[in-house]
Structures are given as structure tokens and as C-alpha cells.
Design an enzyme around this catalytic site. Structure first.
Site, mmCIF file in Angstrom:
data_model
loop_
_atom_site.group_PDB
_atom_site.id
_atom_site.type_symbol
_atom_site.label_atom_id
_atom_site.label_comp_id
_atom_site.label_asym_id
_atom_site.label_seq_id
_atom_site.Cartn_x
_atom_site.Cartn_y
_atom_site.Cartn_z
ATOM 1 N N LYS A 177 1.032 -1.460 0.136
ATOM 2 C CA LYS A 177 -0.195 0.259 0.018
ATOM 3 C C LYS A 177 0.773 1.480 0.370
ATOM 4 O O LYS A 177 1.913 1.661 1.011
ATOM 5 C CB LYS A 177 -0.942 0.238 1.070
ATOM 6 C CG LYS A 177 -2.368 0.932 1.309
ATOM 7 C CD LYS A 177 -2.220 2.285 0.939
ATOM 8 C CE LYS A 177 -1.691 2.944 1.647
ATOM 9 N NZ LYS A 177 -1.701 4.584 1.566
ATOM 10 N N CYS A 287 13.643 10.245 7.232
ATOM 11 C CA CYS A 287 13.310 10.430 8.970
ATOM 12 C C CYS A 287 14.623 10.640 9.251
ATOM 13 O O CYS A 287 14.517 10.708 11.148
ATOM 14 C CB CYS A 287 13.416 8.657 8.718
ATOM 15 S SG CYS A 287 14.193 7.513 7.986
ATOM 16 N N GLU A 388 8.297 16.448 15.438
ATOM 17 C CA GLU A 388 8.767 16.098 14.441
ATOM 18 C C GLU A 388 7.679 17.072 13.309
ATOM 19 O O GLU A 388 6.672 17.673 13.666
ATOM 20 C CB GLU A 388 8.411 14.622 14.391
ATOM 21 C CG GLU A 388 9.274 14.653 12.581
ATOM 22 C CD GLU A 388 8.909 13.028 12.133
ATOM 23 O OE1 GLU A 388 7.947 12.266 13.012
ATOM 24 O OE2 GLU A 388 9.239 12.022 12.109
#
Ligand SMILES: NC(=O)c1ccc[n+]([C@@H]2O[C@H](COP(=O)([O-])OP(=O)(O)OC[C@H]3O[C@@H](n4cnc5c(N)ncnc54)[C@H](O)[C@@H]3O)[C@@H](O)[C@H]2O)c1
Ligand SMILES: O=C/C=C/C=C(\O)C(=O)O
Length: 484
Positions: A177, A287, A388
Site C-alpha cells: 500500500k 526520517c 517531529e
């Protein structure tokens, strides 16, 4: 206009859920339509993956599987320009990045795990038995089964094949996905799968959103034997809850708030170059990037000015132009999120050393631009320093001692990566060990040997991917004990 179809059992098929638009982040224009999978297509994809496990793929000798993996790498490279254009249109990232990182790594992942599976060994233990005889234990690895692969948008092909390649190397089948923001390269890979002769059903793609849509239909599907996910920590929690039903294992690569650490004995130019990339590369959407940088007091002002200069030195523009070094962020929604932190920083009284807003972009007024931004002066408990943001921005804080900086770096729920800059060997190793993360870089950043363990501690994830570590997730280990 491109229509992105689902790829199920070797065929491109329409989905039964509401289709949605795909935008070019550079201009905001609609460039495609994504045909979203409903429950029926997710069912069909999982069913096809199960059937393929029982079919020729499940019986294929490793050497043949490895040959197919190498053909996949070659197949991506043979259509390099198409993959490159697809990734650039989906993300708005500069050609300079996509052509050096995303597409070559997207292909290389297949070769790396082809090598890995050829050389992977298992353990044996010989033991004495009470009757004076002996026994031999040996381990067998079998594929885990049907793997659900849920992917983010920041490095779409790279992060997807980082999971699909080891999964296939180990003999599993997958249902992918992709992020709703980046449907293109996963779809294109379906064509390559067919072209090189991967049997139908081994690689399937279902498009759609996450909650109450294709993402959740897949992760809650009882026919999925394990789920590997890269994305936000909150989504990871939802996926873990879905995986609890049926006690399915998860591999989670989640968010971070990584610290950069620069000691006063560092090679300043090298540190500025490395930390500059860690803050701003891919418009800050990596990230592993550093959104908090701790700089030893003696060099603080010089470093801060140097980093601000780096932030001001990027060239925004058409991502297809090789001279462009800074693209947009992924979406209007994400731009608004990043800019909300720019506002919070200003309201909290941050000193803005560079950026802080939106660049003027003639001809690209509707693109999702944000300026690379450097702040200082905020307390450690401010939202900008703790949460974040996933944008091209960072906050600088001065420190005095080694103990102080490791405490600052560790004062976060996350634990993905750190980048440490010093010429003192002992200090480098001590700090790398003291910061509680999965990946410590010394005098470097995002330098990747694909055989090494990759992953995060604390809220940054569960498990490690890379090299032999990927085998832990993608195979089931069975011990066989033989009485001799
Ligand atoms: N640790 C790592 O290796 C790593 C690497 C890249 C990105 N990230 C993290 O990813 C995030 C950015 O990516 P993103 O915004 O695409 O993440 P995201 O969590 O919003 O989405 C990731 C994927 O999960 C799907 N999803 C969302 N909700 C779901 C649900 N309830 N059930 C099933 N699927 C669901 C989405 O459709 C998408 O495909 C950042 O937090 C970043 O730190 C981590
Ligand atoms: O944004 C996250 C980047 C992740 C990189 C990898 O997973 C890798 O290099 O293998």
C-alpha cells in the site's frame, strides 16, 4: 493525466473506492487520478498473494528467485528515466536527489538482498543426551507468508523496495500500500515485475488512504501474516493495534526528532556540510534528519552563521532542472503543518537566523514551498524542539560538556539516529554509545552500508531492517532437533 491502477495478480485493475487526485507539488496542478482499492480489491490482492505462495513462487529454488531479483534491479535501471520522472512528479524532489538516491537505491535494494539470501546461514548446535548419546539441532528458515507493506511518501521507491526486496528474497509474497501521495513508482514496478517474469500474485499493489481505507483494510486483513510499515509513530500505533488481532508480527520504522551534535574540535566545514544536508536534504523530509542541533559553546556563533548561510544557499525551482537543489514539500497539508511550526517558533520568541517563511516563486505560486529555516533561543520544552516537524528546519542550542549534550540528545521519546561531529576519537565513540538511538553516525550522515542494522529505538520503531536483520522479520525460524 495518468490513472494509477491497482496491480493485482499480475493485472492492472480499477478500484471500487472513491478515486482521488494526484498533484504535482511544484505547481499544485492535478496530474493524475488514483484508482483507490476497496475491501474487494484488498481481498483479491491478499488472495492472489496467498495463491502465489502455494504456486510456482513457493516452490522456486533460491537460485532462480535470486536471478529474478537481479532482473528486477536491471529492469528498474533499464527504465531509469521513467522511474525518475514518476518520482519527481509525485514528490517535487529535485532530479539531483532522485537520480542519485531514490532510483539507484530503489534498484540496488534487489541486488543487496539477492546477495544476502545466497549467503545466509542458519545455526546448528550439537548436544549430549542423558542416555550417553547425542542430538543435533539445526534451524530452517521458511517464508513468513503474505506480507503487508505500508509505505510513506518521502523516499517512495527506495523505502518500498527496502521491504519488498528482502520479502521476496525470503520467498514471501507481498501486498503493497504505497502512500496516497506517491502512487507512481509502485505502480510502474508492477510492469517491471511482469516483464522480468515474476509470477502473478507475488507483488500486488493496492492504492488508497490509510484509516478506514486500503491501508487499514490491508493491515486488518486476516490473510496477512506480517506487516512492515514505515511512517509516523501515531500510524505505527494504529497498525500495531490492527496487527494484534491474530497476533501478527510487525516491523515498524517510525518518526524521529534526531539530534546533531557538534563538538568544538570538529572539522567545521565538514560538520557544516554534513549537518546542512541532515537538516535540509529532500526539503527536510528524511526520517534521519536533524531538527535539533547541539553545538559546543566555543564554536556556536560561527557554526550558527555557517548553517544559516547553507540554508540561504539553496536554489529553488523546477525539479527537472539539474541546477535545482531545493524542491517543495509533499503536499499543501504538509506545507501548512510545517508553517504552523514556523509560526510557533516566531510566537515563542525564537531568533530566526535564516528563512522562516515561504519563498517567492514566480511561475510556481501554487507549489508547496517553504524556506529552509534555522532558529535558536528556544527552550528545550518548546513544541518546535520536541515534536517531529518533517520540514527543512532546525533549532540550534549551545552546550558545554559531553554529559550535558548526551542528556539533551536523549531527552526525547524518539530514538532513531544521531550525527556526531568531533576529531576526538574517545569522545566520538563514547557519545555514539551514550545516545539512545538505532543509528549513530560519526563525522557523517546518511552514509549507508545496506548490510548494517537499520531502525530505531524507543518511539522510533520496532525491529531492524537491513542485511541479515531483515531475515528475522521476513522468515520464520524453525528448530529441528534430531536424536542421533
Ligand atoms: N524510521 C524510518 O525509517 C522512517 C523512514 C521514512 C519516514 N519515516 C516517518 O514517516 C513519516 C512521514 O511519512 P507519512 O506522512 O507518509 O507517514 P504516515 O504515517 O502518515 O503514512 C504512511 C502510510 O501509512 C498509511 N496509513 C495511514 N494511516 C493508516 C492506518 N490507520 N492503517 C493503515 N495504514 C495507514 C498511509 O496511507 C501511508 O501509506 C514521518 O514521521 C517520518 O519520520 C520514518
Ligand atoms: O526517511 C527515511 C530514510 C530511510 C532510509 C532508509 O531506510 C535506508 O537508507 O535504508
Amino acid at each position: 493525466m495518468t490513472t494509477y491502477l491497482n496491480f493485482i495478480d499480475g493485472q492492472f485493475v480499477k478500484g471500487s473506492a472513491q478515486p482521488f487526485a494526484n498533484h504535482f507539488p511544484t505547481t499544485g496542478e492535478v496530474i493524475g487520478e488514483v484508482s483507490a482499492a476497496g475491501r474487494a480489491e484488498v481481498d483479491a490482492a491478499v488472495g492472489a498473494a496467498r495463491a502465489a505462495l502455494k504456486g510456482p513462487w513457493g516452490r522456486m529454488p533460491v537460485a532462480e528467485r535470486v536471478a529474478l531479483l537481479r532482473k528486477l534491479a536491471d529492469g528498474i535501471n533499464a527504465r531509469f528515466d521513467e522511474f525518475l520522472a514518476a518520482e519527481i512528479r509525485d514528490t517535487g524532489k529535485p532530479r539531483a536527489i532522485a537520480s542519485h538516491i531514490d532510483i539507484p537505491r530503489g534498484a540496488a535494494n534487489f541486488n543487496v538482498f539477492a546477495d544476502q539470501i545466497l549467503t545466509a546461514s542458519t545455526e546448528t548446535f550439537e548436544m549430549a543426551t542423558p542416555d550417553g548419546g547425542g542430538a543435533l539441532n539445526y534451524a530452517l528458515r521458511s517464508p513468513r507468508g503474505v506480507i503487508g507493506v505500508v509505505c510513506p511518501w518521502n523516499l517512495p521507491l527506495l523505502l518500498m523496495t527496502w521491504k519488498v526486496a528482502p520479502a521476496l528474497a525470503c520467498g514471501n509474497t507481498v501486498v503493497v500500500k504505497p502512500s496516497e501521495e506517491t502512487p507512481a513508482t509502485a505502480t510502474l514496478l508492477g510492469e517491471v515485475m511482469n516483464a522480468v517474469g515474476i509470477p502473478p500474485g507475488v507483488y500486488n499493489v493496492v492504492h488508497g488512504l490509510g484509516p478506514d481505507a486500503a491501508g487499514e483494510f490491508l493491515t486488518s486483513h486476516p490473510g496477512v501474516d506480517g506487516i512492515t510499515f514505515t511512517g509516523e509513530t501515531r500510524t505505527g500505533e494504529a497498525i500495531m493495534r490492527a496487527a494484534a488481532r491474530g497476533v501478527r508480527p510487525v516491523s515498524l520504522e517510525l518518526g524521529g526528532k534526531n539530534a546533531g551534535i557538534v563538538f568544538d574540535d570538529a572539522d567545521l566545514d565538514a560538520a557544516l556540510e554534513g549537518i546542512g544536508r541532515a537538516c535540509f536534504a529532500n526539503t527536510g523530509q528524511v526520517c534521519l534528519g536533524t531538527e535539533r542541533v547541539y553545538v559546543q559553546r566555543g564554536i556556536f556563533d560561527r557554526f550558527a552563521e555557517g548553517l544559516a548561510e547553507k540554508a540561504r544557499g539553496y536554489r529553488f525551482g523546477d525539479p527537472f532542472d539539474p541546477a535545482t537543489t531545493m524542491g517543495t514539500v509533499i503536499s499543501a497539508e504538509h506545507r501548512d503543518k510545517v508553517l504552523s511550526y514556523y509560526t510557533k517558533a516566531r510566537d515563542a520568541g525564537a531568533t530566526i537566523l535564516a528563512g522562516g517563511g515561504v519563498p517567492e516563486m514566480q511561475g510556481y505560486e501554487n507549489g508547496y514551498w517553504v524556506e529552509p529555516t534555522v532558529w535558536t533561543g528556544l527552550p528545550e520544552d518548546s513544541a518546535v524542539v520536541r515534536e517531529e516537524i518533517f520540514g527543512p528546519c532546525t533549532h540550534l542550542t549551545p552546550f558545554d560538556s559531553e554529559d550535558e549534550v548526551t542528556a539533551l540528545a536523549n531527552d526525547t521519546p524518539y530514538g532513531l539516529a544521531t550525527s556526531i561531529w568531533t576529531t576526538n576519537l574517545g569522545r566520538a565513540h563514547r557519545t555514539a554509545k551514550a545516545v539512545d538511538v538505532g543509528i549513530s553516525w560519526i563525522n557523517s550522515w546518511f552514509l549507508r552500508d545496506l548490510r548494517t542494522a537499520f531502525g530505531g529505538s524507543k518511539a522510533s520503531g520496532i525491529g531492524r531492517e537491513g542485511g541479515v536483520h531483515s531475515l528475522e522479520f521476513y522468515t520464520e525460524l524453525r528448530n529441528v532437533c534430531v536424536k542421533l
